[in-house]
Design a protein around this motif. Structure first.
Motif, PDB file in Angstrom:
ATOM      1  N   UNK B 115       0.818  -1.292   0.144  1.00 38.95           N
ATOM      2  CA  UNK B 115       0.076   0.018  -0.097  1.00 38.95           C
ATOM      3  C   UNK B 115       0.982   1.206   0.072  1.00 38.95           C
ATOM      4  N   UNK B 116       2.016   1.294   0.702  1.00 39.95           N
ATOM      5  CA  UNK B 116       2.748   2.385   0.770  1.00 39.95           C
ATOM      6  C   UNK B 116       3.447   2.418  -0.591  1.00 39.95           C
ATOM      7  N   UNK B 117       3.897   1.457  -1.103  1.00 41.38           N
ATOM      8  CA  UNK B 117       4.385   1.595  -2.528  1.00 41.38           C
ATOM      9  C   UNK B 117       3.690   2.037  -3.523  1.00 41.38           C
ATOM     10  N   UNK B 119       1.025   4.213  -2.758  1.00 42.63           N
ATOM     11  CA  UNK B 119       0.772   5.569  -2.540  1.00 42.63           C
ATOM     12  C   UNK B 119       1.971   6.290  -3.175  1.00 42.63           C
ATOM     13  N   UNK B 120       3.240   5.735  -3.084  1.00 40.96           N
ATOM     14  CA  UNK B 120       4.310   6.563  -3.541  1.00 40.96           C
ATOM     15  C   UNK B 120       4.417   6.482  -4.942  1.00 40.96           C
ATOM     16  N   UNK B 123       1.852   9.330  -5.932  1.00 40.87           N
ATOM     17  CA  UNK B 123       2.342  10.690  -5.619  1.00 40.87           C
ATOM     18  C   UNK B 123       3.619  11.023  -6.636  1.00 40.87           C
ATOM     19  N   UNK B 152      -6.791  12.377  -7.988  1.00 40.96           N
ATOM     20  CA  UNK B 152      -7.575  11.973  -6.980  1.00 40.96           C
ATOM     21  C   UNK B 152      -8.912  11.464  -7.645  1.00 40.96           C
ATOM     22  N   UNK B 153      -9.349  11.991  -8.780  1.00 42.81           N
ATOM     23  CA  UNK B 153     -10.518  11.547  -9.500  1.00 42.81           C
ATOM     24  C   UNK B 153     -10.051   9.994 -10.075  1.00 42.81           C
ATOM     25  N   UNK B 155      -7.974   8.036  -8.750  1.00 46.34           N
ATOM     26  CA  UNK B 155      -7.886   7.068  -7.688  1.00 46.34           C
ATOM     27  C   UNK B 155      -9.350   6.437  -7.329  1.00 46.34           C
ATOM     28  N   UNK B 156     -10.142   7.563  -7.222  1.00 45.06           N
ATOM     29  CA  UNK B 156     -11.821   7.175  -6.721  1.00 45.06           C
ATOM     30  C   UNK B 156     -12.483   6.453  -7.770  1.00 45.06           C
TER      31      UNK B 156
END
Lengths: 186, 186
Positions: B115-117, B119-120, B123, B152-153, B155-156
């Motif tokens: 999950x961290x990966x 998110x990176x 980013x 964000x769009x 991602x959702x």
């Protein structure tokens, strides 16, 4: 905490930032931080799980304050305005700590593992904000989009606050400016 | 790649998803994946740095495709529309791979390090999109806000695409729906 440790937590946090900046994050131990703050290593570990956590202590408090403000907002406030009010309430924790925040941001930017941690905290903040909005009856995907958008506004505003000397001195003003730019975008 | 390895990369990616789902991510080795895909371990490591990277291979390609589309967009397209066009172009890589994407999302959700990966990677995608927008002359903080908002769009929309059986089968339609919700928010 005993009365012989007035603001031990704050002293450790400031000492950590100073040492991380001077010597580097990797080269500083929890014992170094405790020593510089005039407390024992045991006291350090009573407050923080490890030296990394001392940098992210405020993130959790910020998230809690943001969610409380969201839950307490007027019923008729629109979802994005509610989420942004949460960001302002969370960011209020940093009032008067602009130099501290700038140094902290520089330490994090220089260390990939800390950057991942910061991103994870922002992702948790986003999830917390979305959950608080859903608890107010905001449906999906509106809740998630409002949460992502508000946290993005906070992220950009915070980056300007710590990185741009010309930015307003009040983080809330930076958030308001970024929110205005966002509204002009859509 | 030699002609004796037709689609070795794709076979390894599919084998990895199957094994991670059946046995768990931690319990699967690069050698297991190579074996299941009918290639040598050496071939595996010629394609992927480690077993984690096999899950994130598409992320980099997606980011490149998104940025190329942003740079190639009509000059008069507004910043957010440009960034969203990048998301649609990047997401096109996943056409016909909804089941694969769903399994991959479940593996990542179950593992904090993955999950961290993820998110990176998101980013980095955001930074890449902001950079492409700045290269088109979009000033800050508009470029960063448009990039954050578009990601964000995405991602959702992606979360809905892989998690909600009622969501449109075309990821581009999910992105358009999420973008419409976002516009209604602001």
């Amino acid at each position: 905490m005993g009365r012989w440790e007035p603001d031990a937590r704050g002293r450790m946090m400031r000492a950590a930032i100073e040492l991380f900046t001077e010597r580097g994050y990797e080269q500083t131990t929890a014992g170094d931080i405790a020593g510089a703050a005039g407390v024992t290593e045991r006291t350090f570990f009573r407050h923080f799980r490890d030296k990394r956590e001392i940098l992210f202590d405020s993130s959790d408090t910020m998230g809690r304050n943001a969610c409380e403000a969201i839950l307490a907002a007027p019923d008729d406030l629109a979802p994005l305005d509610t989420a942004l009010a949460g960001m302002v309430a969370g960011g209020a924790l940093l009032t008067g700590r602009r130099d501290y925040s700038r140094q902290r941001a520089e330490i994090i930017a220089a260390n990939p593992a800390l950057r991942e941690r910061e991103l994870l905290k922002l992702a948790r903040l986003t999830e917390g904000v979305a959950e608080a909005l859903r608890a107010r009856g905001v449906p999906e995907p509106t809740a998630s989009l409002a949460a992502h958008t508000a946290v993005s506004v906070f992220h950009v505003a915070f980056g300007r606050w710590v990185g741009d000397a010309d930015a307003p001195d009040d983080l809330a003003d930076c958030i308001a400016e970024a929110a205005a730019v966002l509204r002009a975008l859509t």
